[in-house]
Design an enzyme around this catalytic site. Structure first.
Site, PDB file in Angstrom:
ATOM      1  N   HIS A  80       0.873  -1.183   0.000  1.00 47.26           N
ATOM      2  CA  HIS A  80       0.000   0.000   0.000  1.00 47.26           C
ATOM      3  C   HIS A  80       0.903   1.224   0.000  1.00 47.26           C
ATOM      4  O   HIS A  80       1.643   1.470   0.942  1.00 47.26           O
ATOM      5  CB  HIS A  80      -0.904  -0.027   1.228  1.00 47.26           C
ATOM      6  CG  HIS A  80      -2.013   0.952   1.183  1.00 47.26           C
ATOM      7  ND1 HIS A  80      -1.803   2.308   1.163  1.00 47.26           N
ATOM      8  CD2 HIS A  80      -3.358   0.771   1.131  1.00 47.26           C
ATOM      9  CE1 HIS A  80      -2.980   2.918   1.126  1.00 47.26           C
ATOM     10  NE2 HIS A  80      -3.930   2.007   1.110  1.00 47.26           N
ATOM     11  N   ARG A  81       0.843   2.028  -1.041  1.00 46.25           N
ATOM     12  CA  ARG A  81       1.786   3.131  -1.190  1.00 46.25           C
ATOM     13  C   ARG A  81       1.420   4.365  -0.376  1.00 46.25           C
ATOM     14  O   ARG A  81       2.196   5.292  -0.309  1.00 46.25           O
ATOM     15  CB  ARG A  81       1.911   3.507  -2.660  1.00 46.25           C
ATOM     16  CG  ARG A  81       2.537   2.392  -3.489  1.00 46.25           C
ATOM     17  CD  ARG A  81       2.624   2.775  -4.920  1.00 46.25           C
ATOM     18  NE  ARG A  81       1.309   2.551  -5.520  1.00 46.25           N
ATOM     19  CZ  ARG A  81       1.011   2.817  -6.760  1.00 46.25           C
ATOM     20  NH1 ARG A  81       1.912   3.332  -7.567  1.00 46.25           N
ATOM     21  NH2 ARG A  81      -0.197   2.593  -7.234  1.00 46.25           N
ATOM     22  N   ASP A  82       0.232   4.411   0.215  1.00 47.95           N
ATOM     23  CA  ASP A  82      -0.178   5.608   0.949  1.00 47.95           C
ATOM     24  C   ASP A  82      -0.002   5.496   2.462  1.00 47.95           C
ATOM     25  O   ASP A  82      -0.224   6.461   3.176  1.00 47.95           O
ATOM     26  CB  ASP A  82      -1.656   5.926   0.661  1.00 47.95           C
ATOM     27  CG  ASP A  82      -1.873   6.284  -0.794  1.00 47.95           C
ATOM     28  OD1 ASP A  82      -0.949   6.815  -1.427  1.00 47.95           O
ATOM     29  OD2 ASP A  82      -2.988   6.035  -1.283  1.00 47.95           O
ATOM     30  N   LEU A  83       0.371   4.342   2.951  1.00 44.86           N
ATOM     31  CA  LEU A  83       0.565   4.190   4.396  1.00 44.86           C
ATOM     32  C   LEU A  83       2.024   3.931   4.702  1.00 44.86           C
ATOM     33  O   LEU A  83       2.722   3.312   3.973  1.00 44.86           O
ATOM     34  CB  LEU A  83      -0.274   3.020   4.938  1.00 44.86           C
ATOM     35  CG  LEU A  83      -1.764   3.269   5.035  1.00 44.86           C
ATOM     36  CD1 LEU A  83      -2.471   2.025   5.565  1.00 44.86           C
ATOM     37  CD2 LEU A  83      -2.054   4.422   5.979  1.00 44.86           C
TER      38      LEU A  83
END
Length: 83
Positions: A80-83
């Site tokens: 997950h690139r946003d966390l």
């Protein structure tokens, strides 16, 4: 690459991961990703809009659910690139 990623998202099923339904492409080549409707918006927006309104227990519960979702994604070999 984009379409391969979208096909991978179709297979994900977990209560703590937003459900992906498909993609809609307009004639002008714009892509729109169709996902589950989150009636309270994103978790980030919810936390910012309700600053200091959640108990420590509720915040811990949010963290645990996020961790469960991330564990599921990790088990699917997804980052997950946003966390």
């Amino acid at each position: 690459d984009f379409m391969d990623e979208m096909k991978m998202l179709e297979k994900l099923k977990h209560p703590n991961v937003v459900q992906y339904f498909g993609i809609f492409k307009e004639e002008n080549e714009k892509n729109f990703i169709v996902t589950e409707f989150m009636n309270k918006g994103s978790l980030l927006a919810l936390l910012h809009e309700n600053k200091n309104k959640f108990s420590s227990s509720q915040l811990l519960n949010f963290c645990q659910q996020a961790c469960q979702g991330m564990t599921y994604l990790e088990n699917q070999n997804i980052i997950h690139r946003d966390l």
